[in-house]
Design a protein around this motif. Structure first.
Motif, PDB file in Angstrom:
ATOM      1  N   LEU A 194       0.824  -1.195   0.000  1.00  0.00           N
ATOM      2  CA  LEU A 194       0.000   0.000   0.000  1.00  0.00           C
ATOM      3  C   LEU A 194       0.868   1.258   0.000  1.00  0.00           C
ATOM      4  CD1 LEU A 194      -2.689  -1.091   2.617  1.00  0.00           C
ATOM      5  CD2 LEU A 194      -2.795  -1.274   0.120  1.00  0.00           C
ATOM      6  N   HIS A 195       2.010   1.157   0.720  1.00  0.00           N
ATOM      7  CA  HIS A 195       2.818   2.365   0.878  1.00  0.00           C
ATOM      8  C   HIS A 195       4.132   1.983   1.559  1.00  0.00           C
ATOM      9  CE1 HIS A 195       3.944   6.361   2.497  1.00  0.00           C
ATOM     10  NE2 HIS A 195       4.113   5.740   3.638  1.00  0.00           N
ATOM     11  N   TYR A 196       5.210   2.661   1.191  1.00  0.00           N
ATOM     12  CA  TYR A 196       6.422   2.578   2.016  1.00  0.00           C
ATOM     13  C   TYR A 196       7.139   3.925   1.992  1.00  0.00           C
ATOM     14  CZ  TYR A 196       9.674   2.010  -1.986  1.00  0.00           C
ATOM     15  OH  TYR A 196      10.424   2.200  -3.121  1.00  0.00           O
ATOM     16  N   ARG A 197       7.912   4.167   3.034  1.00  0.00           N
ATOM     17  CA  ARG A 197       8.699   5.387   3.127  1.00  0.00           C
ATOM     18  C   ARG A 197      10.014   5.039   3.822  1.00  0.00           C
ATOM     19  NH1 ARG A 197       6.111   8.147   6.839  1.00  0.00           N
ATOM     20  NH2 ARG A 197       4.622   9.172   5.445  1.00  0.00           N
ATOM     21  N   VAL A 198      11.095   5.624   3.347  1.00  0.00           N
ATOM     22  CA  VAL A 198      12.404   5.450   3.989  1.00  0.00           C
ATOM     23  C   VAL A 198      12.952   6.822   4.330  1.00  0.00           C
ATOM     24  CG1 VAL A 198      14.751   4.569   3.757  1.00  0.00           C
ATOM     25  CG2 VAL A 198      12.867   3.333   2.690  1.00  0.00           C
ATOM     26  N   ASN A 199      13.383   6.976   5.576  1.00  0.00           N
ATOM     27  CA  ASN A 199      13.906   8.254   6.041  1.00  0.00           C
ATOM     28  C   ASN A 199      15.328   8.056   6.573  1.00  0.00           C
ATOM     29  OD1 ASN A 199      13.538  11.101   6.762  1.00  0.00           O
ATOM     30  ND2 ASN A 199      13.751  10.362   8.876  1.00  0.00           N
ATOM     31  N   VAL A 200      16.268   8.872   6.080  1.00  0.00           N
ATOM     32  CA  VAL A 200      17.657   8.832   6.544  1.00  0.00           C
ATOM     33  C   VAL A 200      18.025  10.219   7.032  1.00  0.00           C
ATOM     34  CG1 VAL A 200      20.056   8.343   5.947  1.00  0.00           C
ATOM     35  CG2 VAL A 200      18.222   7.051   4.836  1.00  0.00           C
ATOM     36  N   GLN A 242      21.031   7.789  10.707  1.00  0.00           N
ATOM     37  CA  GLN A 242      19.996   6.936  11.301  1.00  0.00           C
ATOM     38  C   GLN A 242      18.946   6.672  10.218  1.00  0.00           C
ATOM     39  OE1 GLN A 242      20.341   5.955  14.633  1.00  0.00           O
ATOM     40  NE2 GLN A 242      22.303   7.031  14.423  1.00  0.00           N
ATOM     41  N   THR A 243      18.573   5.402  10.046  1.00  0.00           N
ATOM     42  CA  THR A 243      17.654   5.035   8.965  1.00  0.00           C
ATOM     43  C   THR A 243      16.410   4.364   9.536  1.00  0.00           C
ATOM     44  OG1 THR A 243      19.581   4.624   7.555  1.00  0.00           O
ATOM     45  CG2 THR A 243      17.453   3.834   6.762  1.00  0.00           C
ATOM     46  N   GLU A 244      15.272   4.778   9.008  1.00  0.00           N
ATOM     47  CA  GLU A 244      13.994   4.235   9.470  1.00  0.00           C
ATOM     48  C   GLU A 244      13.098   4.000   8.248  1.00  0.00           C
ATOM     49  OE1 GLU A 244      11.748   5.766  13.143  1.00  0.00           O
ATOM     50  OE2 GLU A 244      10.651   6.637  11.449  1.00  0.00           O
ATOM     51  N   ALA A 245      12.445   2.852   8.227  1.00  0.00           N
ATOM     52  CA  ALA A 245      11.525   2.537   7.127  1.00  0.00           C
ATOM     53  C   ALA A 245      10.128   2.295   7.675  1.00  0.00           C
ATOM     54  CB  ALA A 245      12.002   1.301   6.372  1.00  0.00           C
ATOM     55  N   THR A 246       9.136   2.825   6.981  1.00  0.00           N
ATOM     56  CA  THR A 246       7.728   2.589   7.305  1.00  0.00           C
ATOM     57  C   THR A 246       7.107   1.821   6.147  1.00  0.00           C
ATOM     58  OG1 THR A 246       7.608   4.672   8.527  1.00  0.00           O
ATOM     59  CG2 THR A 246       5.527   3.665   7.875  1.00  0.00           C
ATOM     60  N   VAL A 247       6.415   0.739   6.456  1.00  0.00           N
ATOM     61  CA  VAL A 247       5.796  -0.088   5.429  1.00  0.00           C
ATOM     62  C   VAL A 247       4.335  -0.319   5.794  1.00  0.00           C
ATOM     63  CG1 VAL A 247       5.729  -2.419   4.443  1.00  0.00           C
ATOM     64  CG2 VAL A 247       7.918  -1.259   4.742  1.00  0.00           C
ATOM     65  N   LYS A 248       3.467  -0.164   4.785  1.00  0.00           N
ATOM     66  CA  LYS A 248       2.045  -0.431   4.963  1.00  0.00           C
ATOM     67  C   LYS A 248       1.621  -1.459   3.930  1.00  0.00           C
ATOM     68  CE  LYS A 248      -2.323   2.096   5.588  1.00  0.00           C
ATOM     69  NZ  LYS A 248      -2.965   3.432   5.496  1.00  0.00           N
ATOM     70  N   ASP A 253      13.953  -4.128   4.609  1.00  0.00           N
ATOM     71  CA  ASP A 253      13.910  -5.572   4.834  1.00  0.00           C
ATOM     72  C   ASP A 253      13.350  -5.870   6.223  1.00  0.00           C
ATOM     73  OD1 ASP A 253      14.349  -8.299   4.430  1.00  0.00           O
ATOM     74  OD2 ASP A 253      16.400  -8.206   5.167  1.00  0.00           O
ATOM     75  N   ASN A 254      13.838  -5.153   7.224  1.00  0.00           N
ATOM     76  CA  ASN A 254      13.357  -5.380   8.592  1.00  0.00           C
ATOM     77  C   ASN A 254      11.877  -5.060   8.732  1.00  0.00           C
ATOM     78  OD1 ASN A 254      15.926  -6.151   9.397  1.00  0.00           O
ATOM     79  ND2 ASN A 254      16.486  -4.120  10.163  1.00  0.00           N
ATOM     80  N   ALA A 255      11.435  -3.962   8.105  1.00  0.00           N
ATOM     81  CA  ALA A 255      10.024  -3.585   8.186  1.00  0.00           C
ATOM     82  C   ALA A 255       9.140  -4.600   7.470  1.00  0.00           C
ATOM     83  CB  ALA A 255       9.825  -2.191   7.595  1.00  0.00           C
ATOM     84  N   LEU A 256       9.591  -5.050   6.304  1.00  0.00           N
ATOM     85  CA  LEU A 256       8.826  -6.040   5.541  1.00  0.00           C
ATOM     86  C   LEU A 256       8.640  -7.320   6.351  1.00  0.00           C
ATOM     87  CD1 LEU A 256       7.517  -6.598   2.780  1.00  0.00           C
ATOM     88  CD2 LEU A 256       9.753  -7.386   1.966  1.00  0.00           C
ATOM     89  N   ARG A 257       9.724  -7.787   6.963  1.00  0.00           N
ATOM     90  CA  ARG A 257       9.630  -9.001   7.791  1.00  0.00           C
ATOM     91  C   ARG A 257       8.702  -8.779   8.988  1.00  0.00           C
ATOM     92  NH1 ARG A 257      14.313 -12.476   7.261  1.00  0.00           N
ATOM     93  NH2 ARG A 257      15.730 -11.698   5.664  1.00  0.00           N
ATOM     94  N   LYS A 258       8.855  -7.629   9.610  1.00  0.00           N
ATOM     95  CA  LYS A 258       8.049  -7.327  10.796  1.00  0.00           C
ATOM     96  C   LYS A 258       6.557  -7.364  10.473  1.00  0.00           C
ATOM     97  CE  LYS A 258       7.852  -3.808  14.475  1.00  0.00           C
ATOM     98  NZ  LYS A 258       8.441  -2.499  14.912  1.00  0.00           N
ATOM     99  N   VAL A 296       6.923   0.068  11.505  1.00  0.00           N
ATOM    100  CA  VAL A 296       8.121   0.885  11.385  1.00  0.00           C
ATOM    101  C   VAL A 296       9.305   0.058  11.875  1.00  0.00           C
ATOM    102  CG1 VAL A 296       9.308   2.997  12.109  1.00  0.00           C
ATOM    103  CG2 VAL A 296       6.830   3.007  11.783  1.00  0.00           C
ATOM    104  N   ALA A 297      10.431   0.157  11.191  1.00  0.00           N
ATOM    105  CA  ALA A 297      11.635  -0.556  11.614  1.00  0.00           C
ATOM    106  C   ALA A 297      12.867   0.270  11.277  1.00  0.00           C
ATOM    107  CB  ALA A 297      11.719  -1.930  10.947  1.00  0.00           C
ATOM    108  N   GLU A 298      13.895   0.111  12.078  1.00  0.00           N
ATOM    109  CA  GLU A 298      15.171   0.753  11.811  1.00  0.00           C
ATOM    110  C   GLU A 298      16.117  -0.241  11.146  1.00  0.00           C
ATOM    111  OE1 GLU A 298      16.311   2.045  15.734  1.00  0.00           O
ATOM    112  OE2 GLU A 298      15.476   4.046  15.400  1.00  0.00           O
TER     113      GLU A 298
END
Length: 525
Positions: A396-402, A411-417, A439-444, A428-430
């Motif tokens: 539906l959506h993803y965002r990556v913030n560095v 510092q890196t954070e990814a949001t996945v919907k 990858d971490n957010a997708l697995r989570k 959300v995962a770092e």
């Protein structure tokens, strides 16, 4: 059929390769694996080298080895020192291994220019060292360092050195091509001479500086040597050592010698990859017998022939070494490759489907995809073109913030919907970087629904610029290699945006894992 003794020196000579560094636990795990397959001798390390090797010799005594015997490696006594007072020989004795391997000088150049002793003292160093360890109850293998160079420059003296070792009680004399510069005909002549000069049986230890270490090894065995020394995957100093994987496969499958336990040759691919993993090295795709490309076919003419008679382009059946055949797909391959790839799914009789798959491959390769390096993505493509693909989840959506903190550390954070089984997962995962965070957010988001993804690991990540004229806006190709506890596979993504290309490859990797676990990619009955 003659039986050949296999002596593995991965843990000592192999660890001298650039970038190779085994932990103590790695060494113990490799020892267990080699013992399981029937390796006869495992050289654990240099008895006097470092604390890690000393601990190895202590810990290995507690292992319940079924077949292999451990050897400790060391040098002849130093000049003008009694054997019983030499610290290196004392370390060999105290390693408490049933077998000790002692290396000494064979080439007169080394005797006079490196050791700075006369020939008589060098012979005494060899004789005293072997005799001391034999008297201490150890079986001794003598490694004749630089034997082939020494024999070429001064054959009389070279033969005297191995005679000294044999007469002092060495149970085997191993002839070493230490510089790796000898060619097979030189190996044959020098082995014949050694065989006629001493009573002890012979071994062969070749380095690969002329890229003929395995050929030299086989030639020495044909001339009467009974032991092969080498390393798994040929790792080692400079250009490496004789690759025991190839040497064993050739000796057993081509020359009808016996080696290892019965049936162990079928595990050579597994062993090769196991050692690569523990050494933290990338697999060598073009490695003979066990490489992922060893039985890969791309050209349409080749594939057409292999479909009719595999032996027309394969020197052995890949399964006998635990490998498998790969049919590569590209715009160069043609219909034969598509037919071969889809045979296992019983789709190859559908001419229109074959045409549609080939058209889609050509279209995607024009856009920058390369399926020969991403077979898992190709298997998913087949399902999509055949209209049997049902996504396991929807993005539906993803965002990556560095961003950087006050210490300027990123510092890196990814949001996945995602939509998963009708439910919306917003997590959300770092991570250590944008791809790791994604990858971490997708697995989570997915593991609650698909717990088998716990076993999924990312092995390798490659990025290549496709159209370099585009500069920083160029399209990129990302290939991700993944594995679980059963299989290794590769997936691909292409985009002008490196994060999107990575996402596409990650999603394919996860989808392939889930389909595979459901048996979707098993051959049709």
């Amino acid at each position: 059929m003659s039986r050949i003794q296999i002596y593995d020196t991965t843990l000592r000579d192999g660890s001298q390769g650039e970038g190779v560094n085994f932990s103590l636990q790695d060494k113990l795990m490799i020892t267990a694996k080699l013992d399981e397959l029937g390796f006869d001798l495992i050289e654990g390390g240099f008895a006097q080298a470092n604390q890690k090797d000393a601990e190895y010799f202590q810990h290995v005594q507690d292992m319940d080895l079924k077949h292999a015997q451990i050897t400790a490696f060391g040098m002849t006594r130093k000049k003008e020192i009694a054997a019983e007072d030499d610290l290196g020989l004392i370390a060999l004795r105290d390693a408490k291994t049933p077998v000790c391997t002692v290396v000494g000088k064979t080439w007169d150049l080394h005797v006079t220019e490196i050791l700075r002793v006369d020939e008589a003292e060098n012979l005494a160093m060899i004789r005293d060292s072997v005799a001391y360890l034999v008297a201490e109850g150890r079986r001794v293998i003598y490694d004749a360092e630089h034997y082939f160079d020494g024999y070429r420059h001064n054959p009389e003296f070279a033969l005297k050195t191995i005679q000294a070792a044999s007469e002092a009680g060495a149970e085997l004399v191993c002839l070493c091509d230490t510089n790796g510069g000898t060619l097979p005909e030189g190996i044959a002549a020098a082995v014949k001479a050694a065989k006629g000069a001493i009573k002890a049986p012979l071994g062969i230890h070749c380095h690969n500086d002329s890229d003929v270490a395995v050929a030299n090894t086989i030639r020495a065995i044909d001339e009467g040597a009974v032991q092969v020394q080498g390393t798994i995957n040929g790792i080692g100093e400079r250009c490496g050592n004789a690759d025991l994987v190839s040497a064993i496969a050739n000796l057993v499958l081509k020359k009808n010698y016996q080696a290892l336990h019965e049936g162990s040759v079928e595990h050579l691919t597994e062993l090769s990859r196991y050692v690569y993993e523990l050494a933290n090295m990338n697999f060598r795709s073009n490695q003979a017998f066990v490489g992922s490309s060893a039985f890969a076919h791309k050209g349409g003419m080749h594939v057409h022939a292999v479909n009719r008679l595999a032996s027309s382009y394969e020197h052995i059946t890949p399964e006998v070494v635990g490998n498998n055949r790969k049919i590569l797909v590209s715009e160069l391959s043609g219909r034969s490759n598509i037919v071969a790839k889809t045979t296992k799914y019983n789709l190859n009789q559908d001419a229109e489907l074959m045409k549609a798959i080939l058209a889609r491959v050509e279209e995607l390769e024009y856009a920058g995809y390369q399926f020969e390096a991403a077979e898992a993505s190709f298997d998913l493509l087949i399902k999509k073109v055949a209209k049997t693909y049902e996504p396991k989840f929807a993005r539906l959506h993803y965002r990556v913030n560095v961003e950087t903190d006050s210490a300027h550390d990123p510092q890196t954070e990814a949001t996945v919907k995602l939509k998963v089984n009708g439910n919306t997962e917003h997590v959300v995962a770092e991570g250590d970087g944008p791809v790791n965070a994604l990858d971490n957010a997708l697995r989570k988001a997915l593991i609650p629904a698909y717990p088998a993804l716990e076993t999924l690991q990312l092995v390798d990540y490659k990025v290549r610029v496709i159209n370099s004229t585009g500069g920083t806006a160029a399209k990129v190709r990302v290939v991700i290699e993944s594995k679980d506890n059963k299989e290794v596979w590769s997936t691909i993504g292409v985009s002008e945006n490196i994060i999107e290309a990575s996402w596409l490859a990650l999603v394919d990797s996860v989808e392939y894992k889930l389909y595979k676990d459901d048996g979707e990619f098993e051959p049709a009955k």
